[in-house]
Design a protein around this motif. Structure first.
Motif, PDB file in Angstrom:
ATOM      1  N   CYS A   1       0.827  -1.214   0.000  1.00  0.00           N
ATOM      2  CA  CYS A   1       0.000   0.000   0.000  1.00  0.00           C
ATOM      3  C   CYS A   1       0.856   1.257   0.000  1.00  0.00           C
ATOM      4  O   CYS A   1       0.506   2.251  -0.651  1.00  0.00           O
ATOM      5  N   LEU A   2       1.981   1.234   0.716  1.00  0.00           N
ATOM      6  CA  LEU A   2       2.880   2.379   0.745  1.00  0.00           C
ATOM      7  C   LEU A   2       3.445   2.653  -0.643  1.00  0.00           C
ATOM      8  O   LEU A   2       3.502   3.804  -1.086  1.00  0.00           O
ATOM      9  N   GLN A   3       3.844   1.601  -1.354  1.00  0.00           N
ATOM     10  CA  GLN A   3       4.346   1.796  -2.712  1.00  0.00           C
ATOM     11  C   GLN A   3       3.248   2.330  -3.632  1.00  0.00           C
ATOM     12  O   GLN A   3       3.490   3.203  -4.456  1.00  0.00           O
ATOM     13  N   ASP A   4       2.047   1.816  -3.481  1.00  0.00           N
ATOM     14  CA  ASP A   4       0.923   2.317  -4.282  1.00  0.00           C
ATOM     15  C   ASP A   4       0.645   3.790  -3.978  1.00  0.00           C
ATOM     16  O   ASP A   4       0.373   4.581  -4.881  1.00  0.00           O
ATOM     17  N   ALA A   5       0.722   4.146  -2.704  1.00  0.00           N
ATOM     18  CA  ALA A   5       0.446   5.528  -2.304  1.00  0.00           C
ATOM     19  C   ALA A   5       1.488   6.493  -2.872  1.00  0.00           C
ATOM     20  O   ALA A   5       1.140   7.574  -3.352  1.00  0.00           O
ATOM     21  N   THR A   6       2.749   6.091  -2.847  1.00  0.00           N
ATOM     22  CA  THR A   6       3.773   6.992  -3.382  1.00  0.00           C
ATOM     23  C   THR A   6       3.698   7.080  -4.907  1.00  0.00           C
ATOM     24  O   THR A   6       3.988   8.119  -5.485  1.00  0.00           O
ATOM     25  N   SER A   7       3.272   6.005  -5.548  1.00  0.00           N
ATOM     26  CA  SER A   7       3.056   6.046  -6.996  1.00  0.00           C
ATOM     27  C   SER A   7       1.915   7.012  -7.327  1.00  0.00           C
ATOM     28  O   SER A   7       2.017   7.832  -8.249  1.00  0.00           O
ATOM     29  N   THR A   8       0.846   6.925  -6.558  1.00  0.00           N
ATOM     30  CA  THR A   8      -0.295   7.829  -6.747  1.00  0.00           C
ATOM     31  C   THR A   8       0.107   9.271  -6.469  1.00  0.00           C
ATOM     32  O   THR A   8      -0.312  10.189  -7.182  1.00  0.00           O
ATOM     33  N   LEU A   9       0.930   9.475  -5.463  1.00  0.00           N
ATOM     34  CA  LEU A   9       1.421  10.813  -5.140  1.00  0.00           C
ATOM     35  C   LEU A   9       2.212  11.398  -6.304  1.00  0.00           C
ATOM     36  O   LEU A   9       2.062  12.576  -6.655  1.00  0.00           O
ATOM     37  N   GLU A  10       3.039  10.581  -6.933  1.00  0.00           N
ATOM     38  CA  GLU A  10       3.817  11.022  -8.087  1.00  0.00           C
ATOM     39  C   GLU A  10       2.888  11.401  -9.257  1.00  0.00           C
ATOM     40  O   GLU A  10       3.086  12.421  -9.918  1.00  0.00           O
ATOM     41  N   GLU A  11       1.866  10.588  -9.492  1.00  0.00           N
ATOM     42  CA  GLU A  11       0.905  10.867 -10.548  1.00  0.00           C
ATOM     43  C   GLU A  11       0.101  12.129 -10.244  1.00  0.00           C
ATOM     44  O   GLU A  11      -0.191  12.933 -11.137  1.00  0.00           O
ATOM     45  N   LEU A  12      -0.247  12.310  -8.979  1.00  0.00           N
ATOM     46  CA  LEU A  12      -0.985  13.489  -8.559  1.00  0.00           C
ATOM     47  C   LEU A  12      -0.170  14.759  -8.782  1.00  0.00           C
ATOM     48  O   LEU A  12      -0.689  15.771  -9.265  1.00  0.00           O
ATOM     49  N   ARG A  13       1.111  14.698  -8.486  1.00  0.00           N
ATOM     50  CA  ARG A  13       1.985  15.854  -8.698  1.00  0.00           C
ATOM     51  C   ARG A  13       2.032  16.224 -10.174  1.00  0.00           C
ATOM     52  O   ARG A  13       1.957  17.384 -10.543  1.00  0.00           O
ATOM     53  N   TYR A  14       2.138  15.208 -11.035  1.00  0.00           N
ATOM     54  CA  TYR A  14       2.168  15.464 -12.471  1.00  0.00           C
ATOM     55  C   TYR A  14       0.842  16.083 -12.937  1.00  0.00           C
ATOM     56  O   TYR A  14       0.836  17.037 -13.721  1.00  0.00           O
ATOM     57  N   ALA A  15      -0.270  15.557 -12.454  1.00  0.00           N
ATOM     58  CA  ALA A  15      -1.585  16.092 -12.836  1.00  0.00           C
ATOM     59  C   ALA A  15      -1.735  17.539 -12.374  1.00  0.00           C
ATOM     60  O   ALA A  15      -2.258  18.387 -13.115  1.00  0.00           O
ATOM     61  N   LEU A  16      -1.282  17.831 -11.179  1.00  0.00           N
ATOM     62  CA  LEU A  16      -1.343  19.194 -10.660  1.00  0.00           C
ATOM     63  C   LEU A  16      -0.467  20.136 -11.485  1.00  0.00           C
ATOM     64  O   LEU A  16      -0.864  21.248 -11.811  1.00  0.00           O
ATOM     65  N   LEU A  17       0.727  19.660 -11.835  1.00  0.00           N
ATOM     66  CA  LEU A  17       1.620  20.446 -12.682  1.00  0.00           C
ATOM     67  C   LEU A  17       0.951  20.777 -14.018  1.00  0.00           C
ATOM     68  O   LEU A  17       0.954  21.926 -14.460  1.00  0.00           O
ATOM     69  N   GLU A  18       0.357  19.794 -14.638  1.00  0.00           N
ATOM     70  CA  GLU A  18      -0.318  20.015 -15.922  1.00  0.00           C
ATOM     71  C   GLU A  18      -1.510  20.954 -15.776  1.00  0.00           C
ATOM     72  O   GLU A  18      -1.747  21.812 -16.633  1.00  0.00           O
ATOM     73  N   ALA A  19      -2.264  20.806 -14.698  1.00  0.00           N
ATOM     74  CA  ALA A  19      -3.414  21.685 -14.472  1.00  0.00           C
ATOM     75  C   ALA A  19      -2.970  23.138 -14.330  1.00  0.00           C
ATOM     76  O   ALA A  19      -3.566  24.042 -14.929  1.00  0.00           O
ATOM     77  N   ILE A  20      -1.926  23.361 -13.558  1.00  0.00           N
ATOM     78  CA  ILE A  20      -1.420  24.728 -13.376  1.00  0.00           C
ATOM     79  C   ILE A  20      -0.882  25.275 -14.691  1.00  0.00           C
ATOM     80  O   ILE A  20      -1.124  26.435 -15.035  1.00  0.00           O
ATOM     81  N   CYS A  21      -0.172  24.453 -15.450  1.00  0.00           N
ATOM     82  CA  CYS A  21       0.340  24.886 -16.756  1.00  0.00           C
ATOM     83  C   CYS A  21      -0.801  25.269 -17.689  1.00  0.00           C
ATOM     84  O   CYS A  21      -0.720  26.266 -18.410  1.00  0.00           O
ATOM     85  N   HIS A  22      -1.875  24.488 -17.677  1.00  0.00           N
ATOM     86  CA  HIS A  22      -3.037  24.823 -18.496  1.00  0.00           C
ATOM     87  C   HIS A  22      -3.630  26.166 -18.076  1.00  0.00           C
ATOM     88  O   HIS A  22      -3.949  27.002 -18.923  1.00  0.00           O
ATOM     89  N   ILE A  23      -3.786  26.350 -16.789  1.00  0.00           N
ATOM     90  CA  ILE A  23      -4.357  27.604 -16.287  1.00  0.00           C
ATOM     91  C   ILE A  23      -3.497  28.792 -16.714  1.00  0.00           C
ATOM     92  O   ILE A  23      -4.011  29.786 -17.234  1.00  0.00           O
ATOM     93  N   VAL A  24      -2.195  28.683 -16.505  1.00  0.00           N
ATOM     94  CA  VAL A  24      -1.285  29.779 -16.854  1.00  0.00           C
ATOM     95  C   VAL A  24      -1.326  30.044 -18.347  1.00  0.00           C
ATOM     96  O   VAL A  24      -1.437  31.191 -18.789  1.00  0.00           O
ATOM     97  N   TRP A  25      -1.267  29.006 -19.164  1.00  0.00           N
ATOM     98  CA  TRP A  25      -1.253  29.190 -20.613  1.00  0.00           C
ATOM     99  C   TRP A  25      -2.557  29.828 -21.100  1.00  0.00           C
ATOM    100  O   TRP A  25      -2.531  30.761 -21.898  1.00  0.00           O
ATOM    101  N   HIS A  26      -3.687  29.358 -20.596  1.00  0.00           N
ATOM    102  CA  HIS A  26      -4.960  29.914 -21.052  1.00  0.00           C
ATOM    103  C   HIS A  26      -5.178  31.337 -20.554  1.00  0.00           C
ATOM    104  O   HIS A  26      -5.818  32.124 -21.244  1.00  0.00           O
ATOM    105  N   ARG A  27      -4.645  31.681 -19.415  1.00  0.00           N
ATOM    106  CA  ARG A  27      -4.741  33.071 -18.950  1.00  0.00           C
ATOM    107  C   ARG A  27      -3.888  33.992 -19.789  1.00  0.00           C
ATOM    108  O   ARG A  27      -4.263  35.142 -20.029  1.00  0.00           O
ATOM    109  N   GLU A  28      -2.725  33.506 -20.225  1.00  0.00           N
ATOM    110  CA  GLU A  28      -1.833  34.327 -21.041  1.00  0.00           C
ATOM    111  C   GLU A  28      -2.359  34.472 -22.459  1.00  0.00           C
ATOM    112  O   GLU A  28      -2.137  35.479 -23.113  1.00  0.00           O
ATOM    113  N   LYS A  29      -3.007  33.457 -22.983  1.00  0.00           N
ATOM    114  CA  LYS A  29      -3.485  33.489 -24.356  1.00  0.00           C
ATOM    115  C   LYS A  29      -4.946  33.889 -24.382  1.00  0.00           C
ATOM    116  O   LYS A  29      -5.595  34.108 -25.276  1.00  0.00           O
TER     117      LYS A  29
END
Length: 80
Positions: free
Chosen positions: A52-80
């Motif tokens: 479960c710990l390995q699964d949780a850290t894998s999910t945490l890594e995926e969550l970080r990537y999703a958050l990064l992409e979401a913020i990038c989308h927000i920034v890009w759409h605000r600029e354009k």
């Protein structure tokens, strides 16, 4: 909805603003559930927790990537 490419500086700034999970993920990958299981009785829940710990850290890594992409989308759409 897709987004365009952000400047390198903007992308790095966003990335630096998020917590790093690489260290936690690397440490948990070293903890093999099979090797942890050897020291515990058959009915112990520790081996299950190790998986479960390995699964949780894998999910945490995926969550970080999703958050990064979401913020990038927000920034890009605000600029354009």
């Amino acid at each position: 909805m897709s987004r365009g490419k952000l400047s390198r500086r903007t992308a790095e700034k966003i990335d630096e603003g998020l917590p790093s999970v690489i260290e936690v993920r690397t440490k948990t990958l070293r903890l093999s559930p099979e090797s942890i299981s050897i020291g515990f009785p058959i009915n112990s829940k520790i081996p299950i927790a190790a998986v479960c710990l390995q699964d949780a850290t894998s999910t945490l890594e995926e969550l970080r990537y999703a958050l990064l992409e979401a913020i990038c989308h927000i920034v890009w759409h605000r600029e354009k």
